[in-house]
Design a protein around this motif. Structure first.
Motif, PDB file in Angstrom:
ATOM      1  N   HIS A 164       1.175  -1.565   0.041  1.00 48.05           N
ATOM      2  CA  HIS A 164       0.044   0.087   0.119  1.00 48.05           C
ATOM      3  C   HIS A 164       0.736   1.314   0.024  1.00 48.05           C
ATOM      4  CE1 HIS A 164      -3.959  -2.110   0.495  1.00 48.05           C
ATOM      5  NE2 HIS A 164      -3.383  -2.997   1.229  1.00 48.05           N
ATOM      6  N   LEU A 165       1.800   1.109   0.132  1.00 42.35           N
ATOM      7  CA  LEU A 165       3.036   2.448   0.718  1.00 42.35           C
ATOM      8  C   LEU A 165       2.908   2.460  -1.291  1.00 42.35           C
ATOM      9  CD1 LEU A 165       4.550   4.089   2.041  1.00 42.35           C
ATOM     10  CD2 LEU A 165       6.737   2.436   0.666  1.00 42.35           C
ATOM     11  N   SER A 166       3.208   4.046  -1.495  1.00 41.67           N
ATOM     12  CA  SER A 166       3.022   4.819  -2.505  1.00 41.67           C
ATOM     13  C   SER A 166       4.451   5.137  -2.556  1.00 41.67           C
ATOM     14  CB  SER A 166       1.958   6.317  -2.517  1.00 41.67           C
ATOM     15  OG  SER A 166       2.455   7.171  -1.657  1.00 41.67           O
ATOM     16  N   LEU A 167       4.572   5.264  -4.117  1.00 42.06           N
ATOM     17  CA  LEU A 167       5.555   5.688  -4.553  1.00 42.06           C
ATOM     18  C   LEU A 167       5.850   7.061  -4.588  1.00 42.06           C
ATOM     19  CD1 LEU A 167       8.988   5.014  -5.647  1.00 42.06           C
ATOM     20  CD2 LEU A 167       7.766   4.540  -8.114  1.00 42.06           C
ATOM     21  N   ASP A 168       7.156   7.836  -4.403  1.00 41.13           N
ATOM     22  CA  ASP A 168       7.743   9.633  -4.328  1.00 41.13           C
ATOM     23  C   ASP A 168       7.973   9.938  -5.551  1.00 41.13           C
ATOM     24  OD1 ASP A 168       7.838  12.071  -4.311  1.00 41.13           O
ATOM     25  OD2 ASP A 168       8.699  11.896  -1.927  1.00 41.13           O
ATOM     26  N   THR A 169       7.229   9.966  -6.429  1.00 40.31           N
ATOM     27  CA  THR A 169       7.698   9.787  -7.965  1.00 40.31           C
ATOM     28  C   THR A 169       8.509  11.619  -8.132  1.00 40.31           C
ATOM     29  OG1 THR A 169       6.245  10.418  -9.209  1.00 40.31           O
ATOM     30  CG2 THR A 169       6.757   8.416  -9.262  1.00 40.31           C
ATOM     31  N   ASP A 170       8.043  12.252  -7.291  1.00 37.37           N
ATOM     32  CA  ASP A 170       9.523  13.390  -7.431  1.00 37.37           C
ATOM     33  C   ASP A 170      10.545  13.231  -7.127  1.00 37.37           C
ATOM     34  OD1 ASP A 170       6.846  14.311  -8.739  1.00 37.37           O
ATOM     35  OD2 ASP A 170       6.115  15.130  -7.103  1.00 37.37           O
ATOM     36  N   GLU A 171      10.432  12.689  -5.876  1.00 37.10           N
ATOM     37  CA  GLU A 171      11.809  12.677  -5.031  1.00 37.10           C
ATOM     38  C   GLU A 171      13.191  11.541  -6.269  1.00 37.10           C
ATOM     39  OE1 GLU A 171      14.809  12.962  -2.489  1.00 37.10           O
ATOM     40  OE2 GLU A 171      13.491  14.021  -2.818  1.00 37.10           O
ATOM     41  N   LEU A 172      12.513  10.498  -6.273  1.00 31.25           N
ATOM     42  CA  LEU A 172      13.164   9.716  -6.884  1.00 31.25           C
ATOM     43  C   LEU A 172      13.799  10.435  -8.663  1.00 31.25           C
ATOM     44  CD1 LEU A 172      13.785   7.001  -7.334  1.00 31.25           C
ATOM     45  CD2 LEU A 172      12.097   6.454  -8.582  1.00 31.25           C
ATOM     46  N   ALA A 173      12.643  11.267  -9.471  1.00 38.00           N
ATOM     47  CA  ALA A 173      13.063  12.466 -10.338  1.00 38.00           C
ATOM     48  C   ALA A 173      14.566  12.882 -10.036  1.00 38.00           C
ATOM     49  CB  ALA A 173      11.791  12.614 -10.697  1.00 38.00           C
ATOM     50  N   HIS A 174      14.100  14.129  -9.252  1.00 35.92           N
ATOM     51  CA  HIS A 174      15.529  14.606  -8.495  1.00 35.92           C
ATOM     52  C   HIS A 174      16.536  14.206  -8.520  1.00 35.92           C
ATOM     53  CE1 HIS A 174      12.669  18.246  -8.392  1.00 35.92           C
ATOM     54  NE2 HIS A 174      11.731  17.572  -7.555  1.00 35.92           N
ATOM     55  N   GLN A 175      16.854  12.613  -8.077  1.00 33.84           N
ATOM     56  CA  GLN A 175      17.566  11.517  -7.320  1.00 33.84           C
ATOM     57  C   GLN A 175      18.091  11.926  -8.562  1.00 33.84           C
ATOM     58  OE1 GLN A 175      16.329   8.359  -5.038  1.00 33.84           O
ATOM     59  NE2 GLN A 175      16.327   9.916  -3.106  1.00 33.84           N
ATOM     60  N   LEU A 176      17.711  11.223  -9.687  1.00 34.98           N
ATOM     61  CA  LEU A 176      18.091  10.881 -10.894  1.00 34.98           C
ATOM     62  C   LEU A 176      18.316  11.865 -11.807  1.00 34.98           C
ATOM     63  CD1 LEU A 176      15.010   7.895 -12.602  1.00 34.98           C
ATOM     64  CD2 LEU A 176      17.593   7.822 -11.347  1.00 34.98           C
ATOM     65  N   GLN A 177      17.679  12.875 -12.108  1.00 33.78           N
ATOM     66  CA  GLN A 177      18.013  14.262 -12.396  1.00 33.78           C
ATOM     67  C   GLN A 177      20.152  14.656 -11.810  1.00 33.78           C
ATOM     68  OE1 GLN A 177      15.066  16.905 -11.834  1.00 33.78           O
ATOM     69  NE2 GLN A 177      13.827  15.688 -13.503  1.00 33.78           N
ATOM     70  N   ASP A 178      20.022  14.417 -10.831  1.00 35.27           N
ATOM     71  CA  ASP A 178      21.014  14.792  -9.778  1.00 35.27           C
ATOM     72  C   ASP A 178      22.416  13.939 -10.300  1.00 35.27           C
ATOM     73  OD1 ASP A 178      19.926  16.545  -8.355  1.00 35.27           O
ATOM     74  OD2 ASP A 178      19.711  15.520  -6.427  1.00 35.27           O
ATOM     75  N   LYS A 179      22.240  12.690 -10.923  1.00 32.05           N
ATOM     76  CA  LYS A 179      22.982  11.780 -11.514  1.00 32.05           C
ATOM     77  C   LYS A 179      23.240  11.901 -13.014  1.00 32.05           C
ATOM     78  CE  LYS A 179      23.428   9.510  -8.035  1.00 32.05           C
ATOM     79  NZ  LYS A 179      24.728   8.973  -7.245  1.00 32.05           N
ATOM     80  N   GLY A 180      22.458  12.753 -13.110  1.00 30.04           N
ATOM     81  CA  GLY A 180      22.465  13.642 -15.090  1.00 30.04           C
ATOM     82  C   GLY A 180      21.288  12.728 -15.599  1.00 30.04           C
ATOM     83  N   LEU A 181      20.363  12.296 -15.479  1.00 27.50           N
ATOM     84  CA  LEU A 181      19.599  11.269 -16.248  1.00 27.50           C
ATOM     85  C   LEU A 181      18.381  12.407 -16.674  1.00 27.50           C
ATOM     86  CD1 LEU A 181      20.258   7.744 -14.195  1.00 27.50           C
ATOM     87  CD2 LEU A 181      20.881   8.789 -16.522  1.00 27.50           C
ATOM     88  N   ARG A 182      17.481  12.489 -17.359  1.00 28.07           N
ATOM     89  CA  ARG A 182      16.453  12.759 -18.273  1.00 28.07           C
ATOM     90  C   ARG A 182      15.350  11.535 -17.355  1.00 28.07           C
ATOM     91  NH1 ARG A 182      16.766  13.667 -23.671  1.00 28.07           N
ATOM     92  NH2 ARG A 182      17.357  11.279 -23.454  1.00 28.07           N
ATOM     93  N   THR A 183      13.959  12.227 -16.721  1.00 28.98           N
ATOM     94  CA  THR A 183      13.018  11.993 -16.550  1.00 28.98           C
ATOM     95  C   THR A 183      11.995  11.982 -17.753  1.00 28.98           C
ATOM     96  OG1 THR A 183      12.692  13.107 -14.630  1.00 28.98           O
ATOM     97  CG2 THR A 183      14.615  11.081 -14.978  1.00 28.98           C
ATOM     98  N   LEU A 184      10.621  11.027 -17.661  1.00 24.95           N
ATOM     99  CA  LEU A 184       9.598  11.552 -17.107  1.00 24.95           C
ATOM    100  C   LEU A 184       8.320  10.759 -16.765  1.00 24.95           C
ATOM    101  CD1 LEU A 184       9.097  10.525 -21.787  1.00 24.95           C
ATOM    102  CD2 LEU A 184       9.243  12.511 -20.045  1.00 24.95           C
ATOM    103  N   GLN A 185       7.862  11.634 -16.299  1.00 26.07           N
ATOM    104  CA  GLN A 185       6.847  11.012 -15.436  1.00 26.07           C
ATOM    105  C   GLN A 185       5.190  10.952 -15.502  1.00 26.07           C
ATOM    106  OE1 GLN A 185       6.633  12.265 -11.195  1.00 26.07           O
ATOM    107  NE2 GLN A 185       8.610  12.997 -11.308  1.00 26.07           N
ATOM    108  N   LEU A 186       4.753   8.982 -15.069  1.00 27.30           N
ATOM    109  CA  LEU A 186       3.733   8.596 -16.352  1.00 27.30           C
ATOM    110  C   LEU A 186       3.135   8.377 -14.786  1.00 27.30           C
ATOM    111  CD1 LEU A 186       5.217   7.036 -19.424  1.00 27.30           C
ATOM    112  CD2 LEU A 186       5.046   9.302 -19.224  1.00 27.30           C
ATOM    113  N   ARG A 187       1.804   8.012 -16.136  1.00 28.59           N
ATOM    114  CA  ARG A 187       0.650   7.209 -15.128  1.00 28.59           C
ATOM    115  C   ARG A 187      -0.164   6.076 -16.008  1.00 28.59           C
ATOM    116  NH1 ARG A 187      -1.036   9.178  -9.975  1.00 28.59           N
ATOM    117  NH2 ARG A 187      -1.689   8.116 -10.354  1.00 28.59           N
ATOM    118  N   SER A 188      -0.304   4.575 -14.827  1.00 28.89           N
ATOM    119  CA  SER A 188      -1.288   4.257 -15.703  1.00 28.89           C
ATOM    120  C   SER A 188      -2.548   4.875 -15.501  1.00 28.89           C
ATOM    121  CB  SER A 188      -0.972   2.446 -14.645  1.00 28.89           C
ATOM    122  OG  SER A 188      -1.992   3.089 -13.922  1.00 28.89           O
ATOM    123  N   ALA A 189      -3.417   3.564 -16.300  1.00 25.79           N
ATOM    124  CA  ALA A 189      -5.136   3.529 -16.547  1.00 25.79           C
ATOM    125  C   ALA A 189      -5.805   4.001 -14.786  1.00 25.79           C
ATOM    126  CB  ALA A 189      -5.862   2.541 -17.645  1.00 25.79           C
ATOM    127  N   ALA A 190      -4.673   3.535 -13.913  1.00 22.99           N
ATOM    128  CA  ALA A 190      -5.566   2.663 -12.294  1.00 22.99           C
ATOM    129  C   ALA A 190      -5.023   4.230 -12.145  1.00 22.99           C
ATOM    130  CB  ALA A 190      -4.852   1.752 -11.582  1.00 22.99           C
TER     131      ALA A 190
END
Length: 268
Positions: free
Chosen positions: A52-78
């Motif tokens: 039931h724990l939700s994933l903090d995609t914003d925080e993960l995106a910041h961590q990846l961007q700090d490593k120089g990696l581009r990201t796209l944030q998406l959602r499923s149909a749920a």
């Protein structure tokens, strides 16, 4: 305090030092000892929390961007976690906004990519939070050596394994790798799984994918998981396929070349 003298220990108790499996728990009368029962209830609560724990995609995106990696944030149909758990089919497809986002990106990169990497919460966001970034760092090292072009890393909320094929198809990627939280076990609430597909498209089945499971500190190491994945990707590019027809021989190939070759004693 319960009288521990009523508990009967199991003579195999010393084997518990070698495995997290619940063996040799002993007994108290016809039941489990209190300590074993409480430990089971705690592990069960951890597994439920992981689901039931939700994933903090914003925080993960910041961590990846700090490593120089581009990201796209998406959602499923749920739309939310409740629907995601009730409707597995909705977790396998993107919502309309995500489809448009990928289509717009693909229009700007008509040449496509060699590889798309998708990170989804799956059934354990805890696994993604703990293991996705360190594993990805090891994978990226090998990607650079092989010279594969890679799409921005896609972070998906409420995503299941098959959703990676749609992402790969929309981005015109030759290969897709899905990092997803696996269903928690009573001794592994944070197990991360990798699913690899060559020529991804909607409608692929599990037979078209290769799976590397149980990536965590107590399971398969980051280095070995990355080694096995890169081997599969190289072989897939050479043979232009993935799934049941592509065998994982990475562990065999990683053995010391100087080790004696004993062969198969059954065929000797």
């Amino acid at each position: 305090m319960p009288d521990k003298s009523t508990a009967i220990t199991n003579p195999w108790g010393h084997l518990r030092q070698l495995t997290p499996a619940r063996i040799a728990l002993g007994r108290a009368g016809t039941s489990l000892p209190t300590d074993a029962q409480l430990d089971f209830q705690f592990a069960h609560a951890q597994a439920r929390d992981a689901v039931h724990l939700s994933l903090d995609t914003d925080e993960l995106a910041h961590q990846l961007q700090d490593k120089g990696l581009r990201t796209l944030q998406l959602r499923s149909a749920a739309a939310d976690r409740y629907i995601y758990l009730q409707r597995p089919d909705l977790g396998r497809r993107l919502d309309e906004a995500s489809v448009k986002q990928l289509s717009d990106h693909a229009a700007e990169h008509a040449e496509g990519y060699d590889l798309a990497i998708v990170i989804a919460d799956g059934l354990s966001a805890l696994a993604v939070q703990r293991h996705a970034l360190p594993l990805l760092q090891r994978i990226e090292e090998q990607i650079e050596k092989d010279g594969w072009s890679r799409a921005p890393i896609c972070l998906v909320q409420q995503g299941r394994v098959a959703l990676g094929d749609e992402v790969g198809e929309k981005l015109k990627a030759k290969m897709v790798v899905m990092l997803v939280g696996e269903r928690p076990g009573l001794s592994s609430p944070d197990s991360l799984g990798l699913y690899f597909t060559y020529a991804p498209k909607v409608g692929r089945t599990d037979a078209d994918r290769n799976c590397i499971s149980n990536v965590r500190l107590e399971g398969l190491s980051y280095n070995l998981a990355a080694h096995r994945l890169i081997h599969l990707m190289r072989e897939a590019c050479r043979r232009q396929l993935s799934g049941v027809k592509l065998k994982d021989e990475a562990e065999m190939l990683s053995l010391d070349d100087d080790a004696p070759k004993t062969g198969n004693f059954l065929l000797g």
